[in-house]
Enzyme design. Structure first.
Site, PDB file in Angstrom:
ATOM      1  N   HIS A  31       0.916  -1.011   0.102  1.00  0.00           N
ATOM      2  CA  HIS A  31      -0.070   0.061  -0.110  1.00  0.00           C
ATOM      3  C   HIS A  31       0.890   1.261  -0.017  1.00  0.00           C
ATOM      4  O   HIS A  31       1.988   1.097  -0.121  1.00  0.00           O
ATOM      5  CB  HIS A  31      -0.983  -0.087   1.222  1.00  0.00           C
ATOM      6  CG  HIS A  31      -0.279  -0.327   2.758  1.00  0.00           C
ATOM      7  ND1 HIS A  31       0.816   0.596   3.321  1.00  0.00           N
ATOM      8  CD2 HIS A  31      -0.282  -1.300   3.325  1.00  0.00           C
ATOM      9  CE1 HIS A  31       1.019   0.255   4.293  1.00  0.00           C
ATOM     10  NE2 HIS A  31       0.561  -1.016   4.434  1.00  0.00           N
ATOM     11  N   HIS A  34       4.066   1.477   2.358  1.00  0.00           N
ATOM     12  CA  HIS A  34       5.345   0.497   1.843  1.00  0.00           C
ATOM     13  C   HIS A  34       5.861   1.420   0.761  1.00  0.00           C
ATOM     14  O   HIS A  34       7.034   1.358   0.627  1.00  0.00           O
ATOM     15  CB  HIS A  34       4.638  -0.818   1.241  1.00  0.00           C
ATOM     16  CG  HIS A  34       4.222  -1.827   1.851  1.00  0.00           C
ATOM     17  ND1 HIS A  34       2.753  -2.276   2.001  1.00  0.00           N
ATOM     18  CD2 HIS A  34       4.525  -2.536   3.027  1.00  0.00           C
ATOM     19  CE1 HIS A  34       2.588  -2.968   3.187  1.00  0.00           C
ATOM     20  NE2 HIS A  34       3.778  -3.341   3.603  1.00  0.00           N
ATOM     21  N   GLN A 150       9.823  -2.831  16.276  1.00  0.00           N
ATOM     22  CA  GLN A 150      10.403  -3.529  15.375  1.00  0.00           C
ATOM     23  C   GLN A 150      11.486  -2.699  14.934  1.00  0.00           C
ATOM     24  O   GLN A 150      12.688  -3.177  14.716  1.00  0.00           O
ATOM     25  CB  GLN A 150       9.357  -4.019  14.267  1.00  0.00           C
ATOM     26  CG  GLN A 150      10.049  -4.378  12.954  1.00  0.00           C
ATOM     27  CD  GLN A 150       9.117  -4.930  11.858  1.00  0.00           C
ATOM     28  OE1 GLN A 150       8.467  -5.783  12.161  1.00  0.00           O
ATOM     29  NE2 GLN A 150       9.111  -3.879  10.801  1.00  0.00           N
ATOM     30  N   LEU A 181      -2.227   3.519   7.538  1.00  0.00           N
ATOM     31  CA  LEU A 181      -2.135   2.251   6.521  1.00  0.00           C
ATOM     32  C   LEU A 181      -1.703   0.984   7.039  1.00  0.00           C
ATOM     33  O   LEU A 181      -0.801   1.098   7.664  1.00  0.00           O
ATOM     34  CB  LEU A 181      -1.443   2.706   5.211  1.00  0.00           C
ATOM     35  CG  LEU A 181      -2.074   4.077   4.328  1.00  0.00           C
ATOM     36  CD1 LEU A 181      -1.175   3.981   3.042  1.00  0.00           C
ATOM     37  CD2 LEU A 181      -3.771   3.790   4.096  1.00  0.00           C
TER      38      LEU A 181
HETATM   39  P1  AMP Z   1       5.168  -5.244   6.563  1.00  0.00           P
HETATM   40  O1  AMP Z   1       4.728  -5.603   4.958  1.00  0.00           O
HETATM   41  O2  AMP Z   1       3.549  -5.144   7.248  1.00  0.00           O
HETATM   42  O3  AMP Z   1       5.889  -6.133   7.120  1.00  0.00           O
HETATM   43  O4  AMP Z   1       5.650  -3.791   6.429  1.00  0.00           O
HETATM   44  C1  AMP Z   1       6.810  -3.566   5.892  1.00  0.00           C
HETATM   45  C2  AMP Z   1       7.355  -2.134   6.196  1.00  0.00           C
HETATM   46  O5  AMP Z   1       6.428  -1.306   5.860  1.00  0.00           O
HETATM   47  C3  AMP Z   1       7.620  -2.090   7.670  1.00  0.00           C
HETATM   48  O6  AMP Z   1       8.910  -1.479   7.769  1.00  0.00           O
HETATM   49  C4  AMP Z   1       6.614  -1.253   8.130  1.00  0.00           C
HETATM   50  O7  AMP Z   1       6.803  -0.760   9.283  1.00  0.00           O
HETATM   51  C5  AMP Z   1       6.216  -0.393   7.050  1.00  0.00           C
HETATM   52  N1  AMP Z   1       4.806   0.236   7.046  1.00  0.00           N
HETATM   53  C6  AMP Z   1       3.642  -0.534   7.097  1.00  0.00           C
HETATM   54  N2  AMP Z   1       2.763   0.322   7.222  1.00  0.00           N
HETATM   55  C7  AMP Z   1       3.282   1.570   6.989  1.00  0.00           C
HETATM   56  C8  AMP Z   1       2.555   3.054   7.073  1.00  0.00           C
HETATM   57  N3  AMP Z   1       1.353   3.141   7.096  1.00  0.00           N
HETATM   58  N4  AMP Z   1       3.576   3.975   7.016  1.00  0.00           N
HETATM   59  C9  AMP Z   1       4.970   3.847   6.692  1.00  0.00           C
HETATM   60  N5  AMP Z   1       5.384   2.439   6.967  1.00  0.00           N
HETATM   61  C10 AMP Z   1       4.600   1.734   6.961  1.00  0.00           C
END
Ligand code: AMP
Length: 273
Positions: A31, A34, A150, A181
């Site tokens: 989204h 990412h 994390q 998001l």
């Molecule tokens: P995930 O696919 O949930 O493992 O997330 C991958 C990366 O995207 C991680 O470093 C998350 O912190 C980051 N991320 C997820 N949602 C957001 C968001 N709304 N704003 C900024 N970074 C995000």
């Protein structure tokens, strides 16, 4: 854009990237959050590698790994349009062996807050992040502040295991109405989505109190719980930037964190103050 799935393929593609490499690890269902990490990496590096891997070791047995949203074709399209050089889409068996050393998150920082409700979650996160950093050998790796604990633990791992990668924090991307998001937002019904707005609302209200110099954590947390009603938080906590519990907000060095179920969907959010 090159798409690779085996370790050997990734290694040979990585070898020819001579200039700076930025790396964005994700679990897919990409989204705008990412995408902001991906764009930052593209801006700041000569090459960008994105991984898409729903990492089984960071899910608890009680959590439904198989239901995690998967949208590989759309994800690849997003990466391609953004200008990503390499997407790594590994299979579980290529990442994990039966016999391998295990990494454990430091208990005082990895088994509190998220780690209290999801024990071993961060062990799995660090395990996969270390493997992915070893494979991609990036100059810079991009992590969202959305997953603040994390981010802290990955920064701590990079520092204490002497990794040659800068861990770059990225701002939280929100919907116009404040909802952070998340790939998990797709689980929310329309009604639940409306309820979920209380999470970002209570964080905004907390920020307002702090701007009025009301800095006592207990009072701020009580106010937040009130705003969340009838939702009940798993935790509302205020910590320093190195995840020590605090009683008074120290402006410029604090994070306010919320984890909350909305229906069956568990959401987390935070603000850095
Ligand atoms: P995930 O696919 O949930 O493992 O997330 C991958 C990366 O995207 C991680 O470093 C998350 O912190 C980051 N991320 C997820 N949602 C957001 C968001 N709304 N704003 C900024 N970074 C995000």
């Amino acid at each position: 854009m090159i798409i690779v799935s085996t370790i050997d393929e990734l290694k040979s593609v990585r070898e020819v990237l001579q200039k700076s490499v930025g790396f964005v690890p994700t679990m897919g269902a990409l989204h705008a959050g990412h995408l902001s990490l991906i764009r930052k990496s593209i801006d700041e590096n000569s090459h960008t590698i994105v991984s898409i891997f729903v990492n089984p070791t960071q899910f608890l047995a009680s959590e439904d790994l198989s239901a995690y949203p998967r949208r590989q074709e759309a994800d690849l399209d997003i990466c391609k349009r953004a200008g990503v050089d390499v997407v790594f889409v590994p299979n579980i068996d290529d990442i994990y062996e039966d016999i391998e050393p295990l990494i454990k998150a430091p208990p005082s920082k990895g088994y509190t807050l998220e780690g209290e409700f999801r024990p071993t979650h961060f062990d799995g996160v660090l395990r996969v992040v270390l493997k992915l950093l070893n494979l991609t050998r990036p100059k810079n790796a991009y992590f969202g502040k959305k997953d603040a604990q994390q981010l802290y633990l990955v920064q701590n791992m990079a520092k204490t295991l002497f990794l040659n990668t800068n861990i770059i924090p990225c701002e939280i991307v929100r919907e116009h109405d404040g909802l952070a998001l998340s790939s998990r937002n797709v689980y929310l019904s329309q009604e639940e989505r409306q309820e979920a707005l209380k999470i970002s609302l209570c964080l905004r209200e907390a920020t307002k109190l702090i701007m009025q110099k009301k800095l006592t954590c207990k009072a701020i947390k009580e106010k937040m719980q009130e705003i969340l009603k009838p939702l009940k938080a798993q935790y509302i906590e205020i910590v320093s930037r190195d995840f020590e519990m605090i009683e008074e907000v120290e402006i410029g060095n604090s994070i306010i964190l919320v984890a909350c179920f909305v229906g069956k969907t568990r959401l987390i959010d935070n603000v850095w103050v």
